[in-house]
Design a protein around this motif. Structure first.
Motif, PDB file in Angstrom:
ATOM      1  N   CYS A 372       0.654  -1.238   0.121  1.00  0.00           N
ATOM      2  CA  CYS A 372      -0.105  -0.054  -0.037  1.00  0.00           C
ATOM      3  C   CYS A 372       0.718   1.328   0.045  1.00  0.00           C
ATOM      4  CB  CYS A 372      -0.766  -0.108   1.195  1.00  0.00           C
ATOM      5  SG  CYS A 372      -1.815  -1.463   1.375  1.00  0.00           S
ATOM      6  N   SER A 373       1.664   1.511   0.893  1.00  0.00           N
ATOM      7  CA  SER A 373       2.853   2.415   0.954  1.00  0.00           C
ATOM      8  C   SER A 373       3.800   2.297   1.903  1.00  0.00           C
ATOM      9  CB  SER A 373       1.786   3.733   1.506  1.00  0.00           C
ATOM     10  OG  SER A 373       1.395   3.619   2.968  1.00  0.00           O
ATOM     11  N   ARG A 374       4.854   3.150   1.766  1.00  0.00           N
ATOM     12  CA  ARG A 374       5.926   3.113   2.868  1.00  0.00           C
ATOM     13  C   ARG A 374       6.120   4.523   3.170  1.00  0.00           C
ATOM     14  NH1 ARG A 374       8.252  -0.066  -1.318  1.00  0.00           N
ATOM     15  NH2 ARG A 374       8.850  -2.129  -0.894  1.00  0.00           N
ATOM     16  N   SER A 375       6.219   4.571   4.629  1.00  0.00           N
ATOM     17  CA  SER A 375       6.529   5.913   5.118  1.00  0.00           C
ATOM     18  C   SER A 375       7.726   6.118   5.256  1.00  0.00           C
ATOM     19  CB  SER A 375       5.931   6.222   6.498  1.00  0.00           C
ATOM     20  OG  SER A 375       4.354   5.668   6.361  1.00  0.00           O
ATOM     21  N   GLN A 376       8.473   7.084   4.854  1.00  0.00           N
ATOM     22  CA  GLN A 376       9.764   7.689   4.706  1.00  0.00           C
ATOM     23  C   GLN A 376       9.899   8.934   5.462  1.00  0.00           C
ATOM     24  OE1 GLN A 376      11.592   7.823   1.071  1.00  0.00           O
ATOM     25  NE2 GLN A 376      13.201   9.105   1.378  1.00  0.00           N
ATOM     26  N   THR A 377      10.838   9.023   6.601  1.00  0.00           N
ATOM     27  CA  THR A 377      10.957  10.389   7.450  1.00  0.00           C
ATOM     28  C   THR A 377      12.449  10.670   7.588  1.00  0.00           C
ATOM     29  OG1 THR A 377      10.990   9.078   9.518  1.00  0.00           O
ATOM     30  CG2 THR A 377       8.871   9.668   8.649  1.00  0.00           C
ATOM     31  N   GLN A 378      13.303   9.654   7.281  1.00  0.00           N
ATOM     32  CA  GLN A 378      14.660  10.234   7.489  1.00  0.00           C
ATOM     33  C   GLN A 378      15.802   9.314   6.498  1.00  0.00           C
ATOM     34  OE1 GLN A 378      14.363   8.864  11.585  1.00  0.00           O
ATOM     35  NE2 GLN A 378      16.097   7.517  11.125  1.00  0.00           N
ATOM     36  N   THR A 379      16.875   9.949   6.620  1.00  0.00           N
ATOM     37  CA  THR A 379      17.813   9.183   6.019  1.00  0.00           C
ATOM     38  C   THR A 379      18.605   8.217   6.568  1.00  0.00           C
ATOM     39  OG1 THR A 379      19.378  11.025   6.410  1.00  0.00           O
ATOM     40  CG2 THR A 379      18.364  11.300   4.436  1.00  0.00           C
ATOM     41  N   ALA A 380      19.179   7.383   6.073  1.00  0.00           N
ATOM     42  CA  ALA A 380      19.868   6.232   6.659  1.00  0.00           C
ATOM     43  C   ALA A 380      21.014   6.649   7.564  1.00  0.00           C
ATOM     44  CB  ALA A 380      20.501   5.290   5.814  1.00  0.00           C
ATOM     45  N   GLY A 381      21.316   6.517   8.668  1.00  0.00           N
ATOM     46  CA  GLY A 381      22.356   6.508   9.579  1.00  0.00           C
ATOM     47  C   GLY A 381      22.015   7.742  10.768  1.00  0.00           C
ATOM     48  N   ALA A 382      21.201   8.534  10.178  1.00  0.00           N
ATOM     49  CA  ALA A 382      20.696   9.603  11.422  1.00  0.00           C
ATOM     50  C   ALA A 382      19.691  10.245  10.839  1.00  0.00           C
ATOM     51  CB  ALA A 382      21.792  10.691  11.273  1.00  0.00           C
ATOM     52  N   PRO A 383      18.890  10.636  11.909  1.00  0.00           N
ATOM     53  CA  PRO A 383      17.491  11.617  11.413  1.00  0.00           C
ATOM     54  C   PRO A 383      17.761  12.916  10.622  1.00  0.00           C
ATOM     55  CG  PRO A 383      17.771  11.150  13.748  1.00  0.00           C
ATOM     56  CD  PRO A 383      19.098  10.741  13.128  1.00  0.00           C
ATOM     57  N   SER A 384      16.998  13.258   9.682  1.00  0.00           N
ATOM     58  CA  SER A 384      17.155  14.251   8.791  1.00  0.00           C
ATOM     59  C   SER A 384      17.569  15.645   9.663  1.00  0.00           C
ATOM     60  CB  SER A 384      15.937  14.685   7.970  1.00  0.00           C
ATOM     61  OG  SER A 384      15.758  13.384   7.190  1.00  0.00           O
ATOM     62  N   PRO A 385      18.489  16.406   9.301  1.00  0.00           N
ATOM     63  CA  PRO A 385      18.624  17.772   9.990  1.00  0.00           C
ATOM     64  C   PRO A 385      17.585  18.636   9.952  1.00  0.00           C
ATOM     65  CG  PRO A 385      20.168  17.680   7.946  1.00  0.00           C
ATOM     66  CD  PRO A 385      19.300  16.125   8.173  1.00  0.00           C
ATOM     67  N   ALA A 386      17.012  19.078  10.756  1.00  0.00           N
ATOM     68  CA  ALA A 386      16.117  19.973  11.079  1.00  0.00           C
ATOM     69  C   ALA A 386      16.274  21.335  10.272  1.00  0.00           C
ATOM     70  CB  ALA A 386      15.806  20.641  12.416  1.00  0.00           C
ATOM     71  N   ALA A 387      15.280  21.748   9.605  1.00  0.00           N
ATOM     72  CA  ALA A 387      15.324  23.094   8.681  1.00  0.00           C
ATOM     73  C   ALA A 387      15.532  24.219   9.686  1.00  0.00           C
ATOM     74  CB  ALA A 387      14.075  23.298   7.967  1.00  0.00           C
ATOM     75  N   GLU A 388      16.176  25.276   9.272  1.00  0.00           N
ATOM     76  CA  GLU A 388      16.306  26.438   9.969  1.00  0.00           C
ATOM     77  C   GLU A 388      15.154  27.012  10.733  1.00  0.00           C
ATOM     78  OE1 GLU A 388      18.610  30.624   9.441  1.00  0.00           O
ATOM     79  OE2 GLU A 388      18.410  29.450   7.765  1.00  0.00           O
ATOM     80  N   GLY A 389      15.284  27.157  12.080  1.00  0.00           N
ATOM     81  CA  GLY A 389      14.273  27.653  12.873  1.00  0.00           C
ATOM     82  C   GLY A 389      13.226  26.564  13.286  1.00  0.00           C
ATOM     83  N   GLU A 390      13.487  25.210  12.897  1.00  0.00           N
ATOM     84  CA  GLU A 390      12.691  24.162  13.443  1.00  0.00           C
ATOM     85  C   GLU A 390      13.744  23.354  14.166  1.00  0.00           C
ATOM     86  OE1 GLU A 390      11.553  22.277  10.019  1.00  0.00           O
ATOM     87  OE2 GLU A 390      10.028  23.638   9.471  1.00  0.00           O
ATOM     88  N   THR A 391      12.928  22.331  15.000  1.00  0.00           N
ATOM     89  CA  THR A 391      13.504  21.408  15.685  1.00  0.00           C
ATOM     90  C   THR A 391      13.413  19.973  15.255  1.00  0.00           C
ATOM     91  OG1 THR A 391      11.806  21.062  17.467  1.00  0.00           O
ATOM     92  CG2 THR A 391      13.820  22.987  17.758  1.00  0.00           C
ATOM     93  N   ALA A 392      14.114  19.092  15.435  1.00  0.00           N
ATOM     94  CA  ALA A 392      14.064  17.709  14.856  1.00  0.00           C
ATOM     95  C   ALA A 392      12.567  17.247  15.683  1.00  0.00           C
ATOM     96  CB  ALA A 392      15.263  16.959  15.070  1.00  0.00           C
TER      97      ALA A 392
END
Length: 429
Positions: A372-392
């Motif tokens: 049905c679907s795959r949920s993708q939220t981050q890159t391998a090895g570490a969480p995606s870095p937060a955008a400027e002004g945001e927190t992970a």
């Protein structure tokens, strides 16, 4: 997992289950060591003896687990370490009870889709006593408790540590693999023969030979193409496959991987490092439609018909209309929660695609799987870095923090073990 508590070992999966049949052969119970000299010490660690029998048993266990080293040498090193760990546990007043050991055995066995009793049966066929397995697990559990008690309070992860990890690990690279597969179903009657054939196939080094065998023996929909799979990011593979595959050089084949009523093998055709980061999937949504008849011609024909009539998971509700609710299941699970045979089948699929090479009910029910679907939220090895002004996201930060803490704890543990070794009086015979 117990093997994870010993940082000196990284097995190619839980391969003992891959080497020995679960059924179709009588159980050979390991004989109690009675030969003269079997209980003589081969090494003493501060007066605590390791006997020839223990060394022989651990060597057999490591051979069955296909440890990536000389089994006899590694067995001796492990048993010395086990004595040191047990002494450290006693000095710190740490014990583990039988219930904890049993749970550890269950967890270890589950890596090969086995329960403890099945694991013990397989070990017995290889000449390994249940007590040997039990003490192997006990040593790992004791050491985990020792290191946690001794160093747990000293392990902390700061914001600076997290930011440094995100910067250094998220380098924009990834790994993709080109595999071929063979999945052979078996019944209780022919399981021993199928496992023997799988062992032979695992020794192949020619991609052409593997492809020819896939066309002849594999039950998957890739058999006509010689078992060839397309390029896949390694993170799309089921968790149980990733370490097995990454341990292969091109042409090499995994040890046979036992599934539910089948055995699987994978050959590495090629591996590449990519400039794009690997996706990390945190959840997989899939549907399973159950067709009576197993791999019979009628059941396979019905599966092919459903495949032709459906394009997405919602379409399966119309197929299942008027039938018992249990005929169709749909849900979302973390990759590690999906049964290995289903996870392997799903790993080939894009959303809306189906496969029907998995069975249930001892092969009497064919399972049509649709991604049905795959949920993708981050890159391998570490969480995606937060955008400027945001927190992970808190869960991503917690995951990375746990990874850093685990590595530090392992480092403390390894240093402590080396200290114990250097201070111990070790006499080898």
């Amino acid at each position: 997992m117990t093997s994870q508590t010993n940082s000196k070992i990284t097995f190619r999966g839980i391969a003992l289950a891959l080497m020995l049949p679960l059924a179709g052969a009588s159980v050979v119970v390991p004989q109690i060591a009675t030969a003269q000299g079997m209980f003589d010490p081969v090494v003493k660690i501060d007066g605590a003896a390791v006997t020839r029998y223990e060394l022989d048993q651990r060597t057999k266990l490591l051979k069955l687990l296909r440890a990536p080293a000389d089994p006899a040498k590694l067995a001796r090193e492990q048993l010395i370490d086990d004595r040191l760990k047990a002494q450290a546990a006693a000095a710190n007043g740490i014990t583990v009870d039988d219930a904890q050991v049993r749970a550890g055995m269950e967890q270890f066995a589950s890596q090969g889709s086995l329960n403890v009793d099945q694991m013990i049966t397989l070990l017995a066929r290889g000449g390994v006593a249940e007590q040997t397995f039990r003490e192997f697990v006990r040593a790992g559990l004791l050491w985990r408790e020792v290191t946690q008690a001794r160093f747990g309070q000293r392990v902390s992860v700061s914001k600076e540590d997290l930011e440094f990890a995100r910067t250094t690990v998220s380098d924009g690279s990834g790994v993709r693999v080109l595999l071929s597969e063979i999945i052979i179903p078996y019944t209780p009657e022919n399981q021993a023969q199928v496992m023997e054939k799988a062992r032979q196939l695992s020794e192949l080094t020619s991609t052409a030979s593997f492809s020819a065998q896939a066309k002849q023996f594999s039950a998957t929909q890739t058999r006509d193409s010689g078992g060839h799979l397309p390029w896949q990011p390694v993170t799309q593979l089921p968790p149980i496959l990733r370490p097995l595959v990454l341990d292969l050089a091109p042409g090499e084949v995994t040890a046979p991987l036992p599934l539910n009523g089948a055995v699987a093998l994978f050959q590495m055709r090629d591996i590449q490092e990519t400039d794009a980061p690997d996706p990390v999937y945190t959840a997989i949504e899939y549907a399973a439609y159950y067709i009576p008849g197993g791999r019979s011609a009628d059941a396979l024909s019905r599966a092919a018909q459903i495949d032709a009539q459906t394009d997405r998971c919602d379409d399966l509700y119309a197929i299942a209309k008027g039938q018992p609710a249990t005929v169709l299941e749909r849900g979302t699970k973390a990759p590690g929660e999906i049964p290995n045979d289903i996870a392997i089948s799903l790993s080939r699929l894009d959303p809306g695609e189906v496969s029907y090479d998995v069975t249930r009910a001892d092969g009497q029910t064919l399972v049509l799987l649709m991604m049905c679907s795959r949920s993708q939220t981050q890159t391998a090895g570490a969480p995606s870095p937060a955008a400027e002004g945001e927190t992970a996201a808190p869960d991503e930060t917690a995951q990375l923090s746990a990874q850093i803490a685990t590595r530090r704890l392992e480092s403390f543990a390894n240093g402590y073990l080396e200290q114990l070794r250097s201070e111990a009086r070790i006499i080898e015979y």
